[in-house]
Enzyme design. Structure first.
Site, PDB file in Angstrom:
ATOM      1  N   ILE A  46       1.178 -12.582  10.495  1.00  0.00           N
ATOM      2  CA  ILE A  46       1.569 -12.905  11.869  1.00  0.00           C
ATOM      3  C   ILE A  46       0.790 -11.978  12.789  1.00  0.00           C
ATOM      4  O   ILE A  46       0.997 -10.753  12.769  1.00  0.00           O
ATOM      5  CB  ILE A  46       3.087 -12.730  12.071  1.00  0.00           C
ATOM      6  CG1 ILE A  46       3.859 -13.654  11.114  1.00  0.00           C
ATOM      7  CG2 ILE A  46       3.463 -13.021  13.531  1.00  0.00           C
ATOM      8  CD1 ILE A  46       5.371 -13.524  11.184  1.00  0.00           C
ATOM      9  N   GLU A  47      -0.119 -12.574  13.537  1.00  0.00           N
ATOM     10  CA  GLU A  47      -0.972 -11.773  14.423  1.00  0.00           C
ATOM     11  C   GLU A  47      -0.364 -11.697  15.819  1.00  0.00           C
ATOM     12  O   GLU A  47       0.406 -12.566  16.237  1.00  0.00           O
ATOM     13  CB  GLU A  47      -2.381 -12.380  14.467  1.00  0.00           C
ATOM     14  CG  GLU A  47      -3.031 -12.326  13.096  1.00  0.00           C
ATOM     15  CD  GLU A  47      -4.453 -12.862  13.061  1.00  0.00           C
ATOM     16  OE1 GLU A  47      -4.913 -13.469  14.050  1.00  0.00           O
ATOM     17  OE2 GLU A  47      -5.112 -12.656  12.016  1.00  0.00           O
ATOM     18  N   CYS A  56       0.675  -8.136   7.983  1.00  0.00           N
ATOM     19  CA  CYS A  56       0.085  -8.918   6.895  1.00  0.00           C
ATOM     20  C   CYS A  56       1.148  -9.726   6.140  1.00  0.00           C
ATOM     21  O   CYS A  56       2.343  -9.399   6.156  1.00  0.00           O
ATOM     22  CB  CYS A  56      -0.604  -7.995   5.895  1.00  0.00           C
ATOM     23  SG  CYS A  56      -2.033  -7.141   6.557  1.00  0.00           S
ATOM     24  N   GLU A  58       1.694  -9.820   2.975  1.00  0.00           N
ATOM     25  CA  GLU A  58       2.357  -9.053   1.928  1.00  0.00           C
ATOM     26  C   GLU A  58       3.562  -8.300   2.468  1.00  0.00           C
ATOM     27  O   GLU A  58       4.649  -8.306   1.887  1.00  0.00           O
ATOM     28  CB  GLU A  58       1.377  -8.042   1.311  1.00  0.00           C
ATOM     29  CG  GLU A  58       0.206  -8.667   0.574  1.00  0.00           C
ATOM     30  CD  GLU A  58      -1.015  -8.887   1.452  1.00  0.00           C
ATOM     31  OE1 GLU A  58      -0.864  -9.225   2.653  1.00  0.00           O
ATOM     32  OE2 GLU A  58      -2.134  -8.729   0.932  1.00  0.00           O
ATOM     33  N   CYS A  87      -4.666  -5.001   2.080  1.00  0.00           N
ATOM     34  CA  CYS A  87      -5.278  -3.934   2.876  1.00  0.00           C
ATOM     35  C   CYS A  87      -4.645  -2.584   2.503  1.00  0.00           C
ATOM     36  O   CYS A  87      -3.653  -2.525   1.771  1.00  0.00           O
ATOM     37  CB  CYS A  87      -5.094  -4.222   4.373  1.00  0.00           C
ATOM     38  SG  CYS A  87      -3.430  -3.883   4.971  1.00  0.00           S
ATOM     39  N   CYS A  90      -0.885  -2.202   3.329  1.00  0.00           N
ATOM     40  CA  CYS A  90      -0.036  -2.962   2.397  1.00  0.00           C
ATOM     41  C   CYS A  90       0.021  -2.296   1.030  1.00  0.00           C
ATOM     42  O   CYS A  90       1.072  -2.300   0.378  1.00  0.00           O
ATOM     43  CB  CYS A  90      -0.532  -4.395   2.265  1.00  0.00           C
ATOM     44  SG  CYS A  90      -0.148  -5.403   3.715  1.00  0.00           S
TER      45      CYS A  90
HETATM   46  N1  THU Z   1      -4.364 -10.049   6.034  1.00  0.00           N
HETATM   47  C1  THU Z   1      -3.245 -10.258   5.284  1.00  0.00           C
HETATM   48  O1  THU Z   1      -2.259 -10.836   5.759  1.00  0.00           O
HETATM   49  N2  THU Z   1      -3.264  -9.845   3.996  1.00  0.00           N
HETATM   50  C2  THU Z   1      -4.364  -9.349   3.351  1.00  0.00           C
HETATM   51  O2  THU Z   1      -4.304  -9.080   2.159  1.00  0.00           O
HETATM   52  C3  THU Z   1      -5.611  -9.144   4.109  1.00  0.00           C
HETATM   53  C4  THU Z   1      -5.514  -9.319   5.573  1.00  0.00           C
HETATM   54  C5  THU Z   1      -4.395 -10.604   7.398  1.00  0.00           C
HETATM   55  C6  THU Z   1      -4.337  -9.638   8.535  1.00  0.00           C
HETATM   56  C7  THU Z   1      -4.993 -10.444   9.617  1.00  0.00           C
HETATM   57  O3  THU Z   1      -4.022 -11.303  10.208  1.00  0.00           O
HETATM   58  C8  THU Z   1      -6.003 -11.318   8.914  1.00  0.00           C
HETATM   59  O4  THU Z   1      -5.597 -11.324   7.550  1.00  0.00           O
HETATM   60  C9  THU Z   1      -7.441 -10.827   9.012  1.00  0.00           C
HETATM   61  O5  THU Z   1      -7.523  -9.480   8.700  1.00  0.00           O
END
Ligand code: THU
Length: 136
Positions: A46-47, A56, A58, A87, A90
């Site tokens: 969710i950005e 993220c 996870e 990342c 996470c």
């Molecule tokens: N992101 C995740 O949700 N999980 C990951 O393992 C890698 C990155 C998301 C964060 C952001 O919304 C988008 O991917 C690009 O970085």
């Protein structure tokens, strides 16, 4: 004790990715977390317009499970178009909340790979350091 079925976890993670709110990166991610009792919790990324507030997939899956009272976890699956691995933030939270569990990475073209959370975060900082007997 629930059996780990990576294919089932993949289906959940892939479905979760379809709910991703990622208008900035346009990079949907889904996660599926298997609890010890066999329940599967899903999360998507969710950005935020204030980019740094993005959470993220996870960590959202972990939050969904924790708020339902779950404390023991067996496996995590992550789905993205090209096989994203968790990342750094996470990795810390997965280690703190789930301990050493297998993490199955999936992508659109059926690529898959498994890592243990402990291997993704060598020499971790964690709650054992916060215990008094470990203070210098
Ligand atoms: N992101 C995740 O949700 N999980 C990951 O393992 C890698 C990155 C998301 C964060 C952001 O919304 C988008 O991917 C690009 O970085």
């Amino acid at each position: 004790m629930a059996a780990i079925k990576p294919d089932v976890l993949k289906q959940h993670a892939q479905k979760a990715a379809t709910f991703s709110h990622s208008p900035f990166s346009k990079y949907p991610v889904g996660a599926a977390l298997l609890t010890e009792d066999g329940t599967i919790f899903e999360g998507c990324n969710i950005e935020s317009s204030s980019y740094g507030l993005t959470v993220c997939a996870e960590r959202n899956a972990i939050a969904a499970a924790v708020v339902k009272g779950h404390t023991k976890f067996k496996a995590l699956a992550v789905y993205s178009v090209n096989g994203a691995t968790p990342c750094g933030a996470c990795r810390q939270v997965i280690w703190d909340i789930c301990g050493n569990i297998p993490i199955y990475i999936f992508s659109e073209n059926n690529y898959s790979k498994m890592y243990f959370s402990g291997d993704l975060l060598p020499a971790p900082f964690d709650n054992t350091k916060l215990e008094k007997e470990n203070s210098e």
